[in-house]
Write a protein that holds these residues in place. Structure first.
Motif, mmCIF file in Angstrom:
data_model
loop_
_atom_site.group_PDB
_atom_site.id
_atom_site.type_symbol
_atom_site.label_atom_id
_atom_site.label_comp_id
_atom_site.label_asym_id
_atom_site.label_seq_id
_atom_site.Cartn_x
_atom_site.Cartn_y
_atom_site.Cartn_z
ATOM 1 N N VAL A 100 0.791 -0.882 0.031
ATOM 2 C CA VAL A 100 0.548 0.366 0.160
ATOM 3 C C VAL A 100 0.907 1.058 0.406
ATOM 4 O O VAL A 100 0.669 2.301 -1.112
ATOM 5 C CB VAL A 100 -0.741 0.225 1.072
ATOM 6 N N GLY A 101 1.847 0.933 0.933
ATOM 7 C CA GLY A 101 2.536 2.570 1.049
ATOM 8 C C GLY A 101 3.491 2.792 -0.313
ATOM 9 O O GLY A 101 3.724 3.656 -0.602
ATOM 10 N N VAL A 102 3.909 1.838 -0.889
ATOM 11 C CA VAL A 102 4.318 2.679 -2.335
ATOM 12 C C VAL A 102 3.641 2.843 -2.981
ATOM 13 O O VAL A 102 3.348 3.752 -4.510
ATOM 14 C CB VAL A 102 4.887 0.676 -3.310
ATOM 15 N N LYS A 103 2.226 2.010 -3.393
ATOM 16 C CA LYS A 103 0.874 2.705 -4.287
ATOM 17 C C LYS A 103 0.797 3.971 -3.746
ATOM 18 O O LYS A 103 0.849 4.700 -5.000
ATOM 19 C CB LYS A 103 -0.612 1.273 -4.043
ATOM 20 N N ALA A 104 0.366 4.307 -2.588
ATOM 21 C CA ALA A 104 -0.064 5.504 -2.480
ATOM 22 C C ALA A 104 1.714 6.898 -2.781
ATOM 23 O O ALA A 104 1.160 7.511 -3.417
ATOM 24 C CB ALA A 104 0.256 5.935 -0.953
ATOM 25 N N ARG A 105 2.853 6.131 -2.689
ATOM 26 C CA ARG A 105 3.731 6.919 -3.043
ATOM 27 C C ARG A 105 4.126 7.528 -4.139
ATOM 28 O O ARG A 105 3.941 8.343 -4.785
ATOM 29 C CB ARG A 105 4.760 6.437 -2.694
ATOM 30 N N VAL A 106 3.438 6.807 -5.254
ATOM 31 C CA VAL A 106 3.364 6.367 -6.596
ATOM 32 C C VAL A 106 2.063 7.817 -7.731
ATOM 33 O O VAL A 106 2.108 8.293 -8.329
ATOM 34 C CB VAL A 106 3.556 5.374 -8.011
#
Ligand SMILES: [Zn+2]
Length: 230
Positions: A100-106
């Protein structure tokens, strides 16, 4: 004025028979979606009719010129929607299964104004991908278009010193040609003191979008390409 019974959805090249009068040998036909009494689209892709320009003109009560112009405009709009869908898939499909963290940053990296709005990146990414896949799966004016990571091509990208794209080329299939292509690109990048790297995308336009994305997006793009080509 009465409401037209049809809406022009675009141009089709691979139907050579008019669905109205049965005339054959048409170079192209016009895709017509039936409308209900209120002018709303009344049907799915199954209900679309394919008429020659003259029958479409008669059905709509328009000139053939107006039919041709409207069909071209509708087709151009579809092509633009397709191109947008390819960009969204090329950016977001590689992070679809990411934490989720990666998705949010992207996602927020590309949509800074939505940060802190309570908009959930995971849901937005899922929605964007679902819409993009629906767009490319639509067969109203032609066969479904590629939309999977497995359909990505690899592109070589040269960036100038101030990080502007100076070249995007699909990576060649042949081993020897590919090595030569990489050498030429490397030399060109050195000449302009820029940088060269590879991205994976559904088409060259989407490759530009990935090339301009942040490092995290590109990292997951590379991972997805590798996972799909082991
Ligand atoms: Zn006809």
């Amino acid at each position: 004025m009465s409401t037209p019974k049809w809406k022009i959805k675009g141009i089709v090249d691979d139907f050579d028979e008019c669905g109205c009068c049965g005339r054959r040998g048409l170079k192209r036909s016009v895709a017509l979606m039936p409308l209900d009494a209120d002018g709303n689209e009344d049907g799915t892709v199954e209900d679309v009719a394919y008429y020659g320009t003259s029958c479409a003109a008669a059905a709509l009560g328009w000139t053939q010129g107006k039919v041709a112009d409207t069909a071209r405009a509708a087709q151009a709009e579809r092509d633009q929607r397709d191109a947008y869908a390819r960009r969204m898939i090329s950016i977001y499909a590689p992070v679809e299964t990411a934490p989720v963290g990666v998705k949010a940053r992207v996602y927020y990296g590309r949509n800074r104004h939505l940060r802190d709005t309570g908009m959930k990146a995971t849901e937005e990414v899922a929605k964007l991908l679902a819409e993009a896949r629906t767009t490319l799966a639509d067969t109203t004016t032609g066969p479904a278009r590629p939309s999977q990571i497995e359909d990505f091509h690899r592109y070589i990208v040269i960036l100038t010193r101030d990080e502007r794209i100076c070249l995007v080329r699909q990576v060649l299939e042949d081993d020897i040609e590919r090595q030569e292509q990489a050498r030429v690109a490397q030399r060109r990048a050195e000449e302009i003191r820029g940088s060269v790297f590879a991205v994976a995308a559904l088409d060259a336009e989407a490759a530009r979008e990935v090339a301009y994305a942040d490092a995290l997006t590109r990292e997951w793009n590379a991972k997805a390409w590798q996972a799909a080509h082991v």
